[in-house]
Design an enzyme around this catalytic site. Sequence first.
Site, mmCIF file in Angstrom:
data_model
loop_
_atom_site.group_PDB
_atom_site.id
_atom_site.type_symbol
_atom_site.label_atom_id
_atom_site.label_comp_id
_atom_site.label_asym_id
_atom_site.label_seq_id
_atom_site.Cartn_x
_atom_site.Cartn_y
_atom_site.Cartn_z
ATOM 1 N N GLY C 154 0.825 -1.201 0.000
ATOM 2 C CA GLY C 154 0.000 0.000 0.000
ATOM 3 C C GLY C 154 0.860 1.251 0.000
ATOM 4 N N CYS C 155 0.221 2.379 -0.325
ATOM 5 C CA CYS C 155 0.970 3.635 -0.451
ATOM 6 C C CYS C 155 1.466 4.113 0.912
ATOM 7 C CB CYS C 155 0.118 4.689 -1.135
ATOM 8 S SG CYS C 155 -1.533 4.915 -0.443
ATOM 9 N N TYR C 156 0.568 4.170 1.912
ATOM 10 C CA TYR C 156 1.011 4.560 3.254
ATOM 11 C C TYR C 156 2.046 3.576 3.797
ATOM 12 C CZ TYR C 156 -2.768 8.074 3.770
ATOM 13 O OH TYR C 156 -3.592 9.148 3.648
ATOM 14 N N SER C 159 5.510 4.274 2.604
ATOM 15 C CA SER C 159 6.118 5.500 3.148
ATOM 16 C C SER C 159 6.538 5.339 4.605
ATOM 17 C CB SER C 159 5.135 6.666 3.015
ATOM 18 O OG SER C 159 4.212 6.684 4.083
ATOM 19 N N GLU C 325 7.037 10.389 -0.899
ATOM 20 C CA GLU C 325 6.975 9.530 -2.089
ATOM 21 C C GLU C 325 5.785 9.960 -2.924
ATOM 22 O OE1 GLU C 325 5.868 5.525 -0.750
ATOM 23 O OE2 GLU C 325 3.790 6.182 -0.578
#
Lengths: 353, 353, 353, 353
Positions: C154-156, C159, C325
């Site tokens: 996932g994106c979170y 990061s 990001e």
Amino acid sequence: MMKKKVAIVGASGYSGEELVRLLMQHPHVELTAVTSRQSAGLTVGQVFPKFAGHAAARSLRFTEPNAELLSKQAEIVFLALPHGVAAEFAVPLINAGCVVIDLSADFRLKSAECYKEFYGHEHPAPELLPKSVYGMPEVYRSEIKGAILIASPGCYPTSILLPVLPLLRAKLIKPQGIIADSMSGVSGAGRKAELDYLFCECNESVRAYGVPKHRHLSEIEEQMSLAANEKVTIQFTPHLIPVNRGIHTTLYLAPSEHFSSAAEAEALNAKIAACYAKAYGNEPFVRVLESKALPDTKNVTGTNTLELAWRLDTRTGRLIVLSAEDNIVKGASGQAVQSMNILCGFPETAGLL
Amino acid sequence: MMKKKVAIVGASGYSGEELVRLLMQHPHVELTAVTSRQSAGLTVGQVFPKFAGHAAARSLRFTEPNAELLSKQAEIVFLALPHGVAAEFAVPLINAGCVVIDLSADFRLKSAECYKEFYGHEHPAPELLPKSVYGMPEVYRSEIKGAILIASPGCYPTSILLPVLPLLRAKLIKPQGIIADSMSGVSGAGRKAELDYLFCECNESVRAYGVPKHRHLSEIEEQMSLAANEKVTIQFTPHLIPVNRGIHTTLYLAPSEHFSSAAEAEALNAKIAACYAKAYGNEPFVRVLESKALPDTKNVTGTNTLELAWRLDTRTGRLIVLSAEDNIVKGASGQAVQSMNILCGFPETAGLL
Amino acid sequence: MMKKKVAIVGASGYSGEELVRLLMQHPHVELTAVTSRQSAGLTVGQVFPKFAGHAAARSLRFTEPNAELLSKQAEIVFLALPHGVAAEFAVPLINAGCVVIDLSADFRLKSAECYKEFYGHEHPAPELLPKSVYGMPEVYRSEIKGAILIASPGCYPTSILLPVLPLLRAKLIKPQGIIADSMSGVSGAGRKAELDYLFCECNESVRAYGVPKHRHLSEIEEQMSLAANEKVTIQFTPHLIPVNRGIHTTLYLAPSEHFSSAAEAEALNAKIAACYAKAYGNEPFVRVLESKALPDTKNVTGTNTLELAWRLDTRTGRLIVLSAEDNIVKGASGQAVQSMNILCGFPETAGLL
Amino acid sequence: MMKKKVAIVGASGYSGEELVRLLMQHPHVELTAVTSRQSAGLTVGQVFPKFAGHAAARSLRFTEPNAELLSKQAEIVFLALPHGVAAEFAVPLINAGCVVIDLSADFRLKSAECYKEFYGHEHPAPELLPKSVYGMPEVYRSEIKGAILIASPGCYPTSILLPVLPLLRAKLIKPQGIIADSMSGVSGAGRKAELDYLFCECNESVRAYGVPKHRHLSEIEEQMSLAANEKVTIQFTPHLIPVNRGIHTTLYLAPSEHFSSAAEAEALNAKIAACYAKAYGNEPFVRVLESKALPDTKNVTGTNTLELAWRLDTRTGRLIVLSAEDNIVKGASGQAVQSMNILCGFPETAGLL
């Protein structure tokens, strides 16, 4: 002064929200009802947390729209509904003795045929068209005074007509060949769940739409024709830009008299200045800019003011007029409240400064 | 293929930064020098963290601009400098045998008088004007091939000329009365510490500027005059909108032939379509939109493509042409690289897709 | 090198669109199929005008998703579908011999119970969970090489995990008490027609959401627990900010060793620097910032790079680590392509620089 | 009621502009002087076209700042100056009998040493520190009443202290280990021509700054220490996000009592609710959100309201409190006017609703 009772039908969109803000803090009215199908049962403060600081916002609840009930709750009813739907509400409210201030396009045109041409369906209440007044205070102040049905102008039309009408009436410009190039913030599209108006589709984007025959042309041309005393056809291109609020319009106009030298330009400049001074010198909500200033939407958003400036171009012989307004205030809800102030005999700027 | 050595003078602004990006990833060139007074001593990766992923960005350091040194480091030198300053650098570089691709306005005009009228000072190197080629590949591809000095077009001019020139050459529109209404992102103002371009002064704002006599008019009118074979004077209004990148232009044009019926409009439409197909059917960086699509800057930002569409308005008899481009790519650095590709015999799209 | 055939299922959202961009320009693959129910029949160039400059975009057409057909068209299939739906497609594709790279959350967890707790329904294909590899190249490069099912992070989580995992593995920080405070651009919400993500609801707004139990916690904590070799529970607060793209995360961490003097801080700093240098010194897509620089999303949007920096606070004894990001590239589609490069033995940066 | 005469020194920045707006429309004061070196000679309407609709804006002119003159023009003087400069103006004004409301940081701390530590220079007027009152009405209402020098709180401190102080005083949270993670709009950086705050440098960007020792820590920790009756050290990370206005703060707090079961959480929730109800139940400008609502800056920008909400996380044992305010109104000028209202015995909401 006794407070007038007012209501808003369709208060959950952007224009409705702004009406709530303006009417809740207005010194001479009491907001007695707000309707919205999807928000029925909630308080104004729950739907619009921004207003929760007002006592009224914590007590007043949204209800389902009901014309009969509304006619008992309010003397003046604002309609912030889609066109077509607005007319259906206007009829019973007027029959019940209410004054209606309609923010939709339903009663802006005198001609039911023109309505059908631009809106694509029969007018739902043509018998009311002769009774409606176009709610542009700077032009129809005296007619607004005794009106029972006020058709508040569209956002683009306001940004175009206020700069152009005085020039047309004074015959300083030719009525044909007018071009209006406008940019609007995204609130102009309404609070609708559509892909086109998602943040990521509007941010870092600018695009034209509705080219070449936008619906607002109908009321713009009708009003210009009345001012010019001949049928006027104009060019109008709206663009969507990534701001919440604000409309900027750049107008390309042909002066009636030729100019090319600096002296001729100066003489014409003086006539235009005098024309605008006469039209707007005492108007509280039109600001004619001086010197080098040009309109900027950030100077008018949140206010009921339209600002305008002009330039003569000796190279092309054209007159360029530029205007900026808040599409939701002067272009919609603020102008509607200004009309209400006139209608009720309140100070015209009450609740609007 | 042997890699060409290239340098960028004034690489710390937005156009310079984009040149760095395009040239660092270009398959046929080696970026050997980048100059900037304020960044001298720093690596490209330190000044532009975004590019730090490239090995070259970690080794190449900014230097003070020095024409003599540059002429030894590079065969082709891009100038991303303010007008006036660019010409001073061009002279010694050309004398030393470099090819110069200038992104400033210094060599875009054929007439030194016109330069003085619009830029307010004597041209710094009038002897070079006859040697310069206007770097618009779609128009001057063959001239670019052997050039020693390429004047890369301005951002607004590109967005206006590419849609208009084919129509003028085909005599489909009248050369007089052209109106160009443009909106630009804030990067067009450059990376300059001025109050007017602060975030809070641009966000939620739209405003016109440079009305009515913007400097870009000089090159626009010169190019249109060449295409029309008569002196052309146009109306041009630039506006500043809150996006980083992108220019949208709406053009109001008068077709040479009258049309009012649907059949006449369709016939004219076919001619316009044929004209654009002939001009741009094989062009890699001009996209003529079909069907209902209208240009949107978000579809071109970050690319070297200009997109355009048109509409005939039977109500007014006008032709509306709309275009969108990235002001920093097709409007500046991308177009300059495209010219370089042609000049060097590289595939025209090298490093640009 | 023979080109691999790849397909994208669910290509009309933001991650799908970015996959199209990356795979169309990838030197070692051929994009043979893209599916989307609402876009079936249209070319890629019609759905995404931005890509229309690519020849492939003008010929390749969207189709209805069909696993059987896809398994004949492509060796590798990317799933850019909502969780739950993705698993349904993965099963037949894997059975037919395709490698699946899934961008949804369906195969990121090892535990079907944890999936049910956080996603609210039974896992649709628990038998595949043991076969899936968490597609974070910096951590699972060797496992990715032979995988048949890659669960792209996932994106979170990306990061948060990239900055934290090396510190946890080196035992430089305590595994408990970790706080991750993140801000995401609106593209993270997907291309969905919902009021909350309208331009006017996001612009000039910032708000937290999903407090305190966001779904991404499940994969973050599972990966941290594996690195720490104990069960880790963290605090995570996501916020929505008005940018199209980009995630910024600020991490509040407790170093394992106490420091308060400048000398102690310097010694710890050196250990952290060494830890990151070991973890990321040779990684092409993680940039550890030096000196005074702090992460800024504008330096990574459009790239597959995550940048990070850290500060020791001698006043509080905490270690602050910050990362930035592009949520759609390194946080989704770029990372998925990076995994594909590893899987196929391509250069890891192919198509990503 | 006789109108109080008030003046603003340094009225050309964003806080000064907001003071002009609030004081020009305030029912109980008359704005008699505004100063600004760069705007001297211009009317308020020329400098701020947005206010040109007010009669006062067309007549009142900016002057050079002159303490002697100001002390004759006004009873209350607002200082919207940089720290260090503000103190120099405060001394003569107070000596001349004016009440000073200072928006800078100069008089917010009780300790001149702490000032020197955080601001890097000797305090310019340490003798005034004991006389100053920290102008946070919800905390120091009675002290404000008779004050001659009010130090209006910083924007970040307001967003942090209002949520935290009641919890500290009620001993519901531990005084150590507090983390405040804040995001601010760009107006917080002031109207300064610096590259970092250009539109293109802030738009599509989010970044932290001032990590780990921001100046505002000094007043935050001093106020928290007073409330906790012990020295408090906190963690604070400010971030810059692309909005004009608004601060959002997320606070990570440790409740004094342990909770893990739903029942324990519910009991603690009730205590927190009671604590906030006691502190803010009658406060006009603090809104404690109910139910599922979370703070959103768009619900408070343009208003003097701070909104807050909280969540208990049974997974981590932490209390998360979130707040939103307009950094220029409640975080600066609005709060200063609120203090003035208290000081003068006006209704506290006068001119602020």
